[in-house]
Design a protein around this motif. Structure first.
Motif, PDB file in Angstrom:
ATOM      1  N   ILE A 328       0.865  -1.180   0.000  1.00 52.87           N
ATOM      2  CA  ILE A 328       0.000   0.000   0.000  1.00 52.87           C
ATOM      3  C   ILE A 328       0.904   1.233   0.000  1.00 52.87           C
ATOM      4  CG2 ILE A 328      -1.858   1.226   1.182  1.00 52.87           C
ATOM      5  CD1 ILE A 328      -2.730  -1.529   0.405  1.00 52.87           C
ATOM      6  N   ASP A 329       0.702   2.128  -0.960  1.00 48.61           N
ATOM      7  CA  ASP A 329       1.557   3.319  -1.014  1.00 48.61           C
ATOM      8  C   ASP A 329       1.264   4.246   0.163  1.00 48.61           C
ATOM      9  OD1 ASP A 329      -0.177   5.810  -1.965  1.00 48.61           O
ATOM     10  OD2 ASP A 329      -0.894   4.070  -3.065  1.00 48.61           O
ATOM     11  N   ASP A 330       2.205   5.106   0.476  1.00 47.61           N
ATOM     12  CA  ASP A 330       2.117   5.958   1.666  1.00 47.61           C
ATOM     13  C   ASP A 330       0.908   6.892   1.635  1.00 47.61           C
ATOM     14  OD1 ASP A 330       4.390   4.780   2.663  1.00 47.61           O
ATOM     15  OD2 ASP A 330       5.740   6.387   2.026  1.00 47.61           O
ATOM     16  N   ASN A 331       0.592   7.439   0.462  1.00 48.26           N
ATOM     17  CA  ASN A 331      -0.535   8.367   0.377  1.00 48.26           C
ATOM     18  C   ASN A 331      -1.865   7.657   0.623  1.00 48.26           C
ATOM     19  OD1 ASN A 331       0.644  10.975  -0.265  1.00 48.26           O
ATOM     20  ND2 ASN A 331       1.296  10.047  -2.171  1.00 48.26           N
ATOM     21  N   THR A 332      -2.022   6.473   0.043  1.00 46.56           N
ATOM     22  CA  THR A 332      -3.247   5.712   0.276  1.00 46.56           C
ATOM     23  C   THR A 332      -3.357   5.314   1.733  1.00 46.56           C
ATOM     24  OG1 THR A 332      -3.297   4.847  -1.990  1.00 46.56           O
ATOM     25  CG2 THR A 332      -4.466   3.574  -0.309  1.00 46.56           C
ATOM     26  N   TRP A 333      -2.261   4.848   2.319  1.00 43.57           N
ATOM     27  CA  TRP A 333      -2.280   4.462   3.730  1.00 43.57           C
ATOM     28  C   TRP A 333      -2.581   5.677   4.616  1.00 43.57           C
ATOM     29  CZ3 TRP A 333      -3.116   0.046   5.747  1.00 43.57           C
ATOM     30  CH2 TRP A 333      -2.839  -0.219   7.088  1.00 43.57           C
TER      31      TRP A 333
END
Length: 352
Positions: A328-333
């Motif tokens: 999961i990419d940082d922005n989505t997380w």
């Protein structure tokens, strides 16, 4: 970050519950979203949870509802989803379609006014697992359009998925073609945007009408638009989806007054066929096996390790991500974390 699917399912279940759903509904939504991630379709995965929660809390979708029967006429069944979660409404509608097809040999089911249906392949797979063929046409309203028509560069409609699922044989896994009619799915552009990556060069057009590989034109003003796959071919199929999924069912095509309503509204025409309907003397299953064997025997092109059939990439991703976890990419997380904190979850719930 990389996270195991079981923990991720638990987190998303709590998020959806915190937005007002009961446990069963929240578990159904979470399972569907995580399954999309497991199958390699992050565009339809857990990154949607904050958006779903926003709609639930704003009242632009309805919690705990079931589909209503509008028309019941032989093989024809028209249902209204009452703007409920697609993950629960579509499951019930698909179960009804399967029952109808097994009773009558085929079912033509319209499902209108449903919140985001998720990965349409999930409903095709249900039919295929029941030994049935299914064909799905879908359109979307409720938010601003993303895709430009062929010959134009201003967005006018959405990514309008098309899906066909064919049951497995003893030798061949089920074949599932599930695709957006745009060059890439809108969610894949979102994933690229959040990850700081580029999109394919032929996927987007900027606000100046020129091609671009920068996904920000879909999420930041001045807006550009997404393009259809195969130029006029994808555009033509998108229009068929509009007409059959929304025009035929009465759900509403991509008209301006149905956009910008702070929600996602899907309409779907689902055609379900019992392959036994033409008679037992047609070698349907053996034809599939022979076709797959023949096509797969092709020499592989540079950059490929083998010839794959629709459904193979998803099965491969499922095996790898089940074993190794989901990235999961940082922005989505960060979006998920913020949405969770707003409904009473803690930092510990989202700790790496």
């Amino acid at each position: 970050m990389i996270i195991g699917h079981e923990r991720l399912t638990g987190i998303v279940t709590r998020m959806i519950q915190g937005a007002g759903s009961d446990r069963a509904e929240a578990e159904a939504v979470a399972a569907n979203l995580v399954q999309a991630n497991l199958m390699g379709h992050d565009s339809h995965g857990v990154g949607l949870a904050p958006r779903y929660m926003k709609h639930a809390r704003a009242g632009t979708m309805n919690l705990g509802v079931r589909p209503s029967v509008i028309t019941d006429n032989g093989v024809y069944l028209l249902l209204d989803g009452n703007m409920g979660y697609g993950q629960t409404v579509c499951r019930e509608a698909t179960e009804m379609a399967i029952t109808r097809a097994k009773e009558k040999g085929a079912a033509i089911v319209g499902l209108r006014r449903t919140h985001h249906m998720g990965r349409i392949g999930a409903w095709g797979e249900m039919c295929a697992e029941a030994g049935l063929i299914s064909i799905h046409y879908v359109n979307t309203t409720g938010h601003r359009p993303y895709v430009a028509p062929y010959g134009g560069f201003e967005s006018r409609y959405s990514t309008n998925p098309y899906c066909t699922a064919i049951p497995a044989t003893d030798k061949t896994p089920m074949i599932v073609l599930d695709m957006a009619t745009s060059r890439v799915a809108q969610g894949k552009v979102r994933v690229a945007y959040y990850a700081g990556k580029k999109t394919p060069a032929d996927a987007l057009v900027g606000p100046d009408g020129l091609p671009t590989d920068d996904p920000k034109v879909i999420f930041e003003e001045p807006y550009g638009a997404m393009l259809s796959f195969g130029q006029h071919k994808g555009y033509g199929l998108a229009m068929i989806c509009e007409i059959l999924a929304a025009g035929l069912t009465g759900g509403g095509t991509a008209r301006e007054e149905l956009m910008d309503q702070n929600t996602i509204c899907n309409n779907m025409l689902m055609i379900v066929i019992d392959p036994k309907g033409f008679g037992a003397d047609i070698p349907f299953r053996s034809e599939i096996d022979q076709l797959v064997e023949h096509v797969s025997s092709s020499k592989t092109a540079v950059g490929f390790d083998k010839v794959r059939f629709p459904g193979d990439p998803e099965r491969e991703a499922m095996a790898e991500r089940t074993a190794k976890g989901i990235w999961i990419d940082d922005n989505t997380w960060g979006e998920m974390r913020q949405a969770g904190l707003e409904i009473g979850m803690t930092e510990a719930d989202f700790a790496a």
